[in-house]
Design a protein around this motif. Structure first.
Motif, short mmCIF file in Angstrom:
data_model
loop_
_atom_site.label_atom_id
_atom_site.label_comp_id
_atom_site.label_asym_id
_atom_site.label_seq_id
_atom_site.Cartn_x
_atom_site.Cartn_y
_atom_site.Cartn_z
N SER A 128 0.81 -1.22 0.00
CA SER A 128 0.00 0.00 0.00
C SER A 128 0.83 1.27 0.00
CB SER A 128 -0.93 0.01 1.22
OG SER A 128 -1.76 -1.12 1.23
N ASN A 129 1.99 1.22 0.66
CA ASN A 129 2.73 2.46 0.90
C ASN A 129 4.05 2.57 0.16
OD1 ASN A 129 0.73 3.17 2.84
ND2 ASN A 129 1.75 1.83 4.32
N PHE A 130 4.60 1.47 -0.26
CA PHE A 130 5.89 1.53 -0.95
C PHE A 130 5.65 1.85 -2.42
CE2 PHE A 130 9.79 -0.53 -2.74
CZ PHE A 130 10.68 0.36 -2.18
N GLY A 160 1.71 0.54 -7.49
CA GLY A 160 1.21 0.96 -8.79
C GLY A 160 1.00 -0.22 -9.71
N ASN A 161 1.09 0.05 -11.00
CA ASN A 161 0.96 -1.02 -11.97
C ASN A 161 2.32 -1.61 -12.30
OD1 ASN A 161 2.15 0.88 -13.62
ND2 ASN A 161 0.25 1.45 -14.62
N LYS A 183 13.17 -8.63 -2.83
CA LYS A 183 13.77 -9.11 -1.59
C LYS A 183 14.61 -8.02 -0.93
CE LYS A 183 13.95 -13.97 -2.99
NZ LYS A 183 14.84 -15.11 -3.38
N GLU A 184 15.38 -7.32 -1.75
CA GLU A 184 16.23 -6.26 -1.20
C GLU A 184 15.40 -5.12 -0.62
OE1 GLU A 184 18.74 -5.05 -4.38
OE2 GLU A 184 20.03 -6.83 -4.29
N GLU A 185 14.35 -4.75 -1.34
CA GLU A 185 13.53 -3.63 -0.88
C GLU A 185 12.73 -4.00 0.36
OE1 GLU A 185 13.68 -0.56 -1.89
OE2 GLU A 185 15.22 -1.16 -3.32
N PHE A 187 13.92 -3.62 7.89
CA PHE A 187 15.03 -3.54 8.85
C PHE A 187 15.68 -2.16 8.93
CE2 PHE A 187 15.01 -8.05 7.48
CZ PHE A 187 14.63 -8.60 8.68
N MET A 188 15.34 -1.27 7.98
CA MET A 188 16.01 0.02 8.00
C MET A 188 15.02 1.19 7.96
SD MET A 188 19.14 -0.92 5.38
CE MET A 188 19.80 0.74 5.41
N GLU A 189 14.36 1.35 6.84
CA GLU A 189 13.57 2.56 6.64
C GLU A 189 12.32 2.60 7.51
OE1 GLU A 189 12.83 2.47 2.49
OE2 GLU A 189 14.87 3.07 1.92
N HIS A 190 11.69 1.45 7.74
CA HIS A 190 10.45 1.42 8.52
C HIS A 190 10.54 0.40 9.66
CE1 HIS A 190 9.21 3.25 4.71
NE2 HIS A 190 8.22 3.81 5.38
N LYS A 191 11.69 0.34 10.25
CA LYS A 191 11.91 -0.63 11.32
C LYS A 191 10.98 -0.38 12.49
CE LYS A 191 15.53 -2.68 14.17
NZ LYS A 191 16.99 -2.69 14.50
N TYR A 192 10.81 0.89 12.87
CA TYR A 192 9.95 1.22 14.01
C TYR A 192 8.50 0.80 13.73
CZ TYR A 192 7.39 4.03 17.42
OH TYR A 192 6.54 4.43 18.41
N ASP A 193 8.01 1.11 12.54
CA ASP A 193 6.64 0.73 12.18
C ASP A 193 6.48 -0.78 12.13
OD1 ASP A 193 5.93 3.37 11.97
OD2 ASP A 193 6.32 3.49 9.82
#
Length: 1796
Positions: free
Chosen positions: A1480-1482, A1487-1488, A1525-1527, A1533-1539
């Motif tokens: 939903s958010n990435f 998108g398509n 897998k990378e994203e 583990f990095m950008e949204h670890k807290y969420d």
């Protein structure tokens, strides 16, 4: 409108009763009812209905109130005090514009039965307030027409009509209004009466008194009231009110008075001169005996009948005659703003009507000259000097210096002055309205004092009445009483013509006549009562009798006199000079107009003194040579045979031209224009634009007139030669001369459209330089908004530049985007028109819709213009769109442009306009077969092109200038001949376009009876004095009705769709193969949007299915479910599936592009059903495997339960033995360890352990078994080369060529040396590895890898264990695949390749095998299983040692068993939530397919890892999966670890809550039912959520537990530590369970089409895996392709990699070999015939080339050359311009993918 209601009848009644108007009393109910009932006959019509009675009573009361009284009455209703007055007030907004009848209805609605009581209360208040005092701030404004006090008294003069005012008006006024048979006139021409004195008549003096002014105002008020124009006097009509599609004007039926003004305007705008002669509908269509016929009251005898017959007493049969036609015209004129007046006057002029020159102010004493209204009028005439010399003049009439002849009337006459003038100027047309015209009445109110002007324009013929242009002015009314206007006209006129009854001294007219006779002005006196011939009394003074004279003879004499007088005069009149005449208020002096003029004068100063033909070169440099050169080069980009190097050079030149435009874009003219457009208020801006055009026209009028005259002459010569079928040198010479004249004409033509064109070019130049310059935006970025405002306000906008023959796509798109921003994405019906030059296209559109398209001789409209026309509110509900967008085009087949280029230009224009239009009008002038054929061939060919690209416009043929159109036989014959022509043209076009068509109906649905219209000729007579033919206007109206009828069945298109359609059509037209190149951007955009929705729908189904799977999985683990039925899963999914199906229907039904989406609806409904069914079946398969695993573990489970029972017992026994040592943890552990080994050995005695596997040894054994040498296997293992097998660019080391090929003689391909092929070299004595072989090997590697992985993953390793036979089968499969490839090829793969490929697939499968075997061992090896339980049993042992009760120990056991299930449930749920969050958010995942592709490419560019690029090119799915897998890893583990941790903790809390509830339920049930520990365990297990499982626990050792509340408390206490531990779970642990976020997303996002372009390996971007169908739109496609050298393609016979994009090649004349063994080549243009893999692709020939791949080739040139062992050299040399592309620009270019 209430203050202007007709007061005539109530006032007369008061007068009958002998009471003056001043004595009128406001009566209450009792007063009214006591009056004579006859006086209220109109009020009390019915007593059967109480409300009707109240309404009629109240209506009668309100009719007695004048406007001031009604204001007060309404004021009390608004300001009522409920506590004092007893009723609630009526809101002001409801009463503000209410008339008397509206007030009655509002009161009855609000007060119901109390209406009469409320009215009486208000009337009493009015009665008691006798003192005249101002109302406290009225709730609406004062009288909207006159100043306060002008009509605000409680008394009014008797209406003029009641006294039969007898005013002579232009001859028609002299009716014999007598009341006796003596014929004596009892009233003078200007009599007024004061009826304020109980009807006593008092004659007033002739001069205009205040009372006379008051009467005039009342008359004006009365006319406006009857025409329902009262509001419009203050809130004027504007062109915007008419620039709408309104209900059609009815041609035959009479019109109500209230509709007269609107009907007049509509007819006038359609150039129907019968607008003055509109029939007025009477109140009743049937004769009413009591009203319409007056019957004598005398006895019914013959004598009485004779008395009635011979009586001269005329009884008025109606209370009021209809409004005089000229009153209608002048009322509309007074109620119009300056711009509508201008349009009105222009249309009246085209209708050859006289125009108001001097107009008295109806509300004051000013005399106005509407000079502004004359500004658009241009007159053209020809002056004949001798038989061979005729000079044409054309100029704005305001600028013309011409003599003016003024006609005046002094006194009352029986002859009509206006009729005489008509005979003098134009015998066939009534330019001046007179008493014998249809619709004339005996009274008129608004024409006295109006001076009208008309012009005589000679045609240059011998029978012209006058030799030069002359203005004729007619002052209406008796000039004796119109002193001011008379003096003005005498002063400015060249000749005065006066009509008098007689010539006698001591008359009122004597003084005037004496003055005129003594003046120097030429004078002609026409005497009504004398019959003498023309007499010259003294030089330039003539008199002429009219009595008993033939009017034709009089006119002839008058012509001679005027001609003689004017021939010797040097004085002339210029309309503009009237502004200098004292006493005349000129409308142009208004501040707003002057402000606009002042701003426009800036432009005049800039261009003053410049050479007209060079103005555009100097002041508008961007649209000249620079733009034309840019357009030419841009078109060349799409030509066949252009290489990438050539295209790169052309693109460089295009950029240079834009730089030059950018450099010269600081024109003072444009700066001035834009400054004023941005700063001036809207009302001033409108004047400014008009003045600007006027100033520009003033400079070029004379020059253009000369060119047009020469052009007209030369065109006539060319046509004459063509008609004689002259193909000689002379015709070519004349055509060349005509072309030069056309160029001169175009260079001298200068208007606002050129200024806006310049703004467009400046905008495009700056836009193209925006990235390079990085400068801040200036005013240029405001240009689209400025032009959008003008377009919305009704200005036409240039769509195609006819001079350059190009569409400025960037500019058009930006302007339309601004229009969308301001109006919303409105739906429009596009109406376009086509036809030969000067066939009247623009004239027809202007007349039909009141538009402003340019109309002129010769090359009038160049290119195409569009204009918005709004639907009026009255008809809007009948249509599915909001506007009609009209597209006008230049004429086809221009005589000066007859060449191959002209033919191509015409074809482009026709195809372009047809493609844009929902309906196209094909305009044909006359019925000449040759002319029809010229147009039809282009038209039919365009229709065929539209059909091929699935566009289905409709058309209507319009034959203009057809004579005798009333003859039905001729119409039928004309239609028959047209049908024959269309069929013939269809056959010819079908051959050219390669289609099958026998008749026109095979091409388009066409009804020859309905879709062909015949127009009457435009002029009724011969120009320049001929008016527009009324039959033409009728034809325009009929055509308009047909258009609206067809439009009502269409939904039109949105403005955004229209914008993209422009780009699609023009881009395709620039390609030489339109059909092949056509690309529907709007359709693609709609499909992309559908793909996004499809992804959302499938994601919803997938997550729902995962949720259901997670719920069923624990039940299977618990043994509660032993079989899963499809019907059960479908039922569980039915609710969500139903919601999604409903959402799909809503999407397809309400989307803005629902018409486009309809073609895919069924297919996607099927796809979503298939997706649902496949996933339901897939979940069933997975759950069945779990069930099978449980069954397979049944024996081991029984053993483990026995082990657990014994372990519990032994632990308990040992604990009792070691109670005393419980405090020493270390000793307890040693004691437990000492006995644990013995226990395990005893328990597992006789059980064979499951051994670990050695895959490396098994791999070697399998390969040796297949016959491969050990040293080959060992060498490959040690070197590790097999791991990079799929990434190799060259497989030469693995290939050996067959002997038969080594001795083969060389192959030669004459004339194909430079062809692009799929071979690297021509095979000679030592053939090298070709690209095709490389491609086959690479494909083999990928195919074998996928099949092997699919095979091994289908094996039950996790449930039944590993077997080396699996590797054996994989190796056999590899060997078989290699053998098959070698079978029919010219080369053979070495053993090394088979070994490396086998090791490669083993390596890929190794991790999965090891992981699955580990799972199998953990669940099935007894020893392993027991050691996993060691820690748990030690805890039990330790707890017993410490003296804990069974309940405590059991609680610990429960928590230990529950922990595993809880952790797994939390992690699986979190995995779903994390995947959903990213979905939903990435940006890459929400998108398509194109969006995902964009982010993958962006990631590759940022990393600049060539290996990854090669993987993406050769195996895109693999790289995309790696990217996902990378994203996912980066996101979690990095950008949204807290969420991510918050999601994990929320799921932990949810599990905690569910376990606590289960504990409570189990304890409650056991206590209620008095159960034991076994019952408690069962209840607890049952109450747990489906996500949790509880392993079987032996309760025999805990049978002593009976305090279940204590057990619950202990379990909850133990649970807290587990929850705390779970909250500290790492995110790494979350990703190790059954469901993984990356795998969920891969399954969702990668279940798409992965087919690659057969030329450049671009990936098909369809979101549906198996989308291929038979239709063109279902083929594989990619919006952006690549240089085919990226895939390794090279030039035949060389190692030169190909640099061209495949989108370039498919429009070229080059050829290729479809496969490695092909002997025949195929043209790239026909690539779809080269085989199945080519046929399944659609590659558009366009310029959609991403800078990304240019950067890639330059950045990794050496890597690519090393990988493929080839070079970018020779024909494949990289263009220098590509090397300027930076990585940032490459990444930025990816945004183009997002815009699709």
């Amino acid at each position: 409108m209430d203050q202007w209601e007709d007061k005539r009848v109530p006032l007369l009644r008061e007068q009958k009763r002998g009471r003056g108007v001043q004595s009128i009393q406001l009566q209450t109910r009792d007063d009214v009812m006591s009056e004579d009932p006859g006086d209220f006959r109109e009020v009390m019509t019915s007593r059967s209905d109480n409300y009707t009675e109240v309404k009629m009573w109240l209506k009668g009361i309100l009719e007695k109130l004048d406007s001031r009284g009604l204001k007060e009455f309404k004021w009390y209703l608004v300001n009522a005090d409920p506590s004092k007055d007893g009723f609630k007030p009526i809101p002001v907004y409801r009463l503000e514009r209410a008339d008397r009848l509206d007030t009655v209805d509002l009161m009855v609605q609000r007060f119901s039965s109390k209406t009469r009581e409320v009215a009486e209360t208000v009337l009493k208040k009015l009665q008691s307030d006798k003192a005249e005092k101002s109302l406290p701030e009225p709730f609406f404004q004062e009288d909207p027409i006159f100043p306060a006090g002008a009509t605000g008294k409680w008394s009014r003069s008797l209406h003029k009509d009641s006294l039969h005012k007898n005013c002579e008006m232009d001859g028609q006024e002299h009716f014999d209004n007598t009341l006796t048979n003596k014929g004596k006139h009892i009233f003078s021409a200007n009599c007024t009466f004061d009826v304020g004195l109980c009807g006593n008549e008092k004659k007033q003096p002739r001069n205009i008194s205040e009372e006379n002014k008051k009467t005039q105002r009342e008359e004006f008020e009365d006319v406006l009231s009857r025409l329902h124009l009262l509001d419009r006097y203050q809130h004027k009509f504007s062109p915007a009110d008419l620039a709408k599609i309104c209900p059609s004007v009815k041609q035959s039926n009479d019109t109500c008075e209230k509709d007269l003004a609107q009907t007049f305007l509509q007819k006038l705008m359609m150039l129907d001169y019968r607008a003055r002669y509109i029939s007025v509908r009477k109140n009743s269509s049937k004769v009413n005996r009591s009203e319409s016929l007056q019957v004598s009251d005398s006895d019914d005898t013959d004598d009485s009948d004779l008395d009635a017959l011979f009586s001269t007493v005329v009884i008025d049969q109606s209370k009021q005659s209809h409004v005089h036609p000229m009153d209608v015209q002048m009322a509309v004129f007074h109620c119009s703003d300056s711009f509508l007046r201008q349009n009105m006057i222009t249309k009246l002029s085209q209708c050859q009507y006289a125009l108001p020159l001097l107009v008295p102010d109806p509300a004051g004493s000013d005399i106005e000259c509407p000079l502004w209204a004359f500004r658009q009028i241009n007159k053209t005439w020809k002056i004949r000097y001798d038989s061979n010399t005729v000079i044409m003049k054309s100029m704005p009439i305001c600028k013309a210096n011409i003599p003016m002849v003024t006609f005046l009337r002094l006194g009352s006459l029986s002859q009509s002055k206006s009729q005489l003038m008509n005979r003098l100027i134009n015998e066939r047309h009534n330019m001046f309205f007179h008493r014998n015209c249809p619709g004339s009445t005996k009274t008129r109110h608004l024409m006295d004092g109006v001076a009208e002007i008309a012009w005589y324009c000679p045609a240059g013929k011998p029978d012209d009445s006058f030799t030069d242009c002359i203005a004729f002015c007619n002052l209406h009314g008796d000039s004796l009483s119109i002193d001011k206007q008379r003096k003005i006209l005498i002063k400015i006129s060249s000749v005065i013509v006066v009509l008098v009854p007689n010539l006698k001294k001591k008359q009122e007219s004597s003084a005037v006549m004496s003055t005129l006779y003594k003046s120097e002005k030429p004078l002609v006196v026409l005497v009504a009562d004398d019959d003498f011939n023309a007499t010259e009394m003294k030089p330039q003074k003539y008199k002429l009798g009219l009595k008993d004279r033939n009017q034709s003879d009089v006119c002839e004499e008058l012509k001679q006199i005027i001609g003689k007088v004017l021939s010797g005069l040097r004085t002339s009149f210029q309309l503009e000079s009237i502004a200098e005449v004292p006493g005349v208020r000129v409308d142009e002096n208004d501040p707003v107009c002057q402000e606009g003029k002042s701003a426009a004068m800036e432009i005049s100063k800039l261009i003053q003194g410049m050479d007209v033909s060079r103005i555009k070169d100097y002041l508008l440099p961007c649209q000249g040579q620079l733009w034309h050169e840019w357009s030419r080069i841009n078109k060349e980009l799409y030509h066949k045979g252009t290489t990438e190097e050539e295209k790169s050079q052309k693109e460089k030149r295009l950029m240079k031209l834009r730089e030059k435009q950018w450099a010269v874009s600081c024109s003072k003219l444009i700066e001035s224009i834009t400054k004023n457009l941005m700063s001036l208020p809207p009302e001033v801006k409108a004047f400014y634009l008009k003045w600007t055009q006027i100033q520009i026209d003033a400079l070029s009028t004379d020059y253009l007139s000369l060119i047009l005259q020469e052009y007209d002459l030369k065109w006539s010569e060319v046509l004459a030669l063509k008609n004689n079928h002259d193909k000689s040198f002379l015709l070519k010479k004349k055509q060349t001369e005509l072309k030069l004249l056309s160029e001169k004409l175009q260079s001298a033509t200068f208007g606002l459209e050129h200024i806006f064109r310049e703004m467009g070019q400046i905008y495009e130049a700056h836009k193209s330089q925006e990235k390079q310059t990085r400068r801040s935006k200036t005013e240029w970025d405001k240009y689209p908004e400025l032009v959008a405002d003008l377009m919305i306000s009704g200005h036409p906008m240039e769509l195609m530049d006819g001079d350059a023959g190009h569409v400025p796509l960037t500019w058009i798109s930006s302007v339309l985007q601004e229009v969308i921003y301001k109006l919303g994405d409105q739906r429009v019906f596009v109406l376009s028109v086509l036809g030969v030059q000067s066939s009247g296209k623009s004239t027809m559109l202007n007349a039909m819709f009141g538009l402003q398209f340019a109309v002129s001789a010769g090359r009038g409209t160049r290119g195409a213009y569009m204009q918005l026309v709004k639907l009026s509110d009255e008809i809007k509900e009948r249509f599915k769109f909001d506007y009609i967008l009209v597209v006008d085009t230049e004429g086809l087949r221009a005589p000066e442009l007859e060449s191959d280029n002209s033919l191509k230009h015409d074809n482009e224009l026709v195809t372009f306009v047809f493609g844009l239009g929902n309906l196209t009008l094909i305009n044909i002038f006359g019925e000449k077969p040759a002319e029809i054929q010229d147009v039809l061939q282009i038209v039919v060919q365009a229709f065929m092109r539209m059909k091929k690209v699935n566009l289905y416009p409709s058309c209507v043929f319009v034959h203009q200038n057809v004579t005798s159109i009333a003859a039905a036989e001729k119409n039928m014959d004309g239609r028959r001949r047209l049908q024959e022509k269309l069929d013939k043209m269809a056959q010819l076009a079908a051959k050219e376009e390669g289609c099958d068509a026998e008749c026109f109906n095979d091409v388009i649905e066409f009804d020859i009876q309905k879709d062909v219209k015949y127009f009457a000729q435009l002029w009724e007579g011969s120009p320049p004095m001929a008016p527009v033919n009324p039959g033409y206007s009728e034809s325009v109206q009929e055509l308009k009705n047909l258009i609206l009828s067809k439009a009502s069945a269409s939904a039109g298109i949105t403005l955004s769709h229209f914008s993209s359609k422009i780009k699609d059509l023009w881009t395709a037209l620039m390609n030489e193969d339109f059909v092949f190149s056509f690309n529907k951007a709007q359709e693609i955009a709609a499909y992309r949007r559908l793909e996004v929705q499809y992804g959302n729908w499938t994601w919803d189904l997938r997550t729902e299915m995962l949720t259901i799977e997670n719920q069923i999985y624990p039940k299977i683990e618990k043994g509660q479910i032993h079989k899963v039925e499809l019907s059960y899963l479908s039922k569980e999914m039915s609710k969500r599936f139903g919601e999604i199906t409903k959402n799909m229907s809503v999407f397809f039904d309400i989307d803005v592009d629902k018409e486009i989406l309809a073609q895919w609806r069924v297919r996607f409904e099927i796809k979503i059903k298939e997706f649902h069914d496949e996933h339901v079946s897939g979940v069933k398969r997975k759950l069945d495997e779990v069930i099978q695993q449980n069954k397979a573990r049944k024996n081991i489970d029984e053993k483990t339960r026995e082990y657990e029972k014994q372990l519990l017992q032994k632990s308990k026994e040992l604990a009792h033995q070691l109670k005393d040592k419980a405090k020493d943890e270390e000793e307890l552990k040693q004691q437990f360890d000492s006995v644990w080994g013995g226990w395990v050995t005893d328990f597992t005695k006789g059980t064979k352990p499951i051994e670990d596997i050695n895959l490396e040894e098994d791999q070697k054994d399998v390969l040796q078994h297949l016959g491969f040498d050990w040293f080959l296997i060992d060498e490959s293992k040690k070197s590790g080369r097999y791991k990079k097998l799929s990434e190799l660019g060259n497989y030469c080391d693995y290939i050996t060529h067959k002997k038969s090929q080594r001795t083969k003689t060389p192959s030669f391909y004459p004339s194909q040396v430079n062809m692009y092929t799929k071979f690297c070299n021509v095979f000679t004595t030592e053939p090298k590895v070709g690209f095709e072989e490389q491609k086959l090997i690479r494909s083999l590697v990928n195919d074998v890898e996928q099949k092997s992985l699919k095979y091994i993953q289908s094996k039950p390793v996790a449930t039944q264990g590993y077997s080396s036979a699996y590797l054996q089968e994989m190796a056999d499969s590899v060997k078989q695949a290699v053998t098959e490839l070698n079978a029919d090829k010219t080369f053979a793969l070495k053993k090394e390749f088979t070994v490396d490929l086998s090791l490669y697939v083993f390596d890929k499968a190794e991790s999965w095998i090891l992981k699955s075997h580990k799972t199998y061992k953990e669940k099935n090896d007894a020893l392993t299983y027991l050691y996993t339980k060691k820690k748990g049993y030690y805890n039990i042992f330790r707890s017993y040692c410490r003296g804990n009760s069974s309940a405590v120990v059991f609680a610990e056991l429960i928590c230990e068993r529950l922990k595993v299930s809880a952790v797994e449930a939390v992690c699986n749920t979190t995995a779903i939530h994390l995947a959903g969050g990213m979905r939903s958010n990435f940006p890459a995942f929400d998108g398509n397919r194109l969006t995902l592709e964009k982010y993958v490419l962006k990631s590759l560019a940022e990393k600049e890892d060539f290996r990854r690029f090669i993987t993406y090119i050769t195996n895109p799915r693999k790289q995309v999966e790696e990217f996902i897998k990378e994203e996912v890893k980066k996101y979690i583990f990095m950008e949204h670890k807290y969420d991510s941790l918050k999601k994990l903790q929320r799921n932990v809390d949810d599990i905690d809550k569910r376990v606590s509830e289960a504990l409570f339920e189990a304890t409650y049930q056991v206590k209620t039912k008095k159960g034991d520990i076994e019952m408690w365990v069962k209840e607890f297990s049952r109450s747990l959520d489906n996500k949790l499982t509880l392993d079987t626990i032996s309760c025999q050792n805990f049978s002593d537990i009976n305090t279940f509340d204590f057990l619950k408390e202990e379990t909850e206490q133990g649970l807290k530590s587990i929850i705390k531990e779970m909250k500290h779970l790492s995110l790494e642990e979350v990703t190790e369970f059954r469901l993984k976020p990356d795998e969920i997303l891969i399954e969702q996002l990668c279940n798409v089409c992965w087919e690659r372009c057969p030329f450049c390996a671009a990936v098909c971007t369809s979101a549906v895996a198996d989308h291929i169908r038979d239709k063109e739109k279902d083929k594989h496609s990619a919006p952006f392709h690549r240089p085919i050298g990226v895939k390794g393609l090279c030039l035949k016979g060389t190692v030169d990699l190909i640099i061209d994009f495949c989108t370039t090649l498919v429009e070229s004349d080059r050829r290729f070999y479809p496969s490695h063994d092909s002997e025949e080549t195929v043209p790239y243009k026909r690539y779809q015939t080269a085989g199945r893999k080519y046929k399944s692709w659609r590659i558009n020939a366009d310029e959609s080339k991403l800078a990304y791949w240019k950067w890639f080739v330059c950045r990794f040139q050496m890597d690519l050359e090393d990988h493929y062992q080839m070079k970018f050299q020779g024909h494949g040399e990289i263009p220098c311009e590509w090397k300027n592309c930076s990585k940032e620009e490459a990444i930025e270019s990816l945004d183009e993918m997002s815009r699709l």
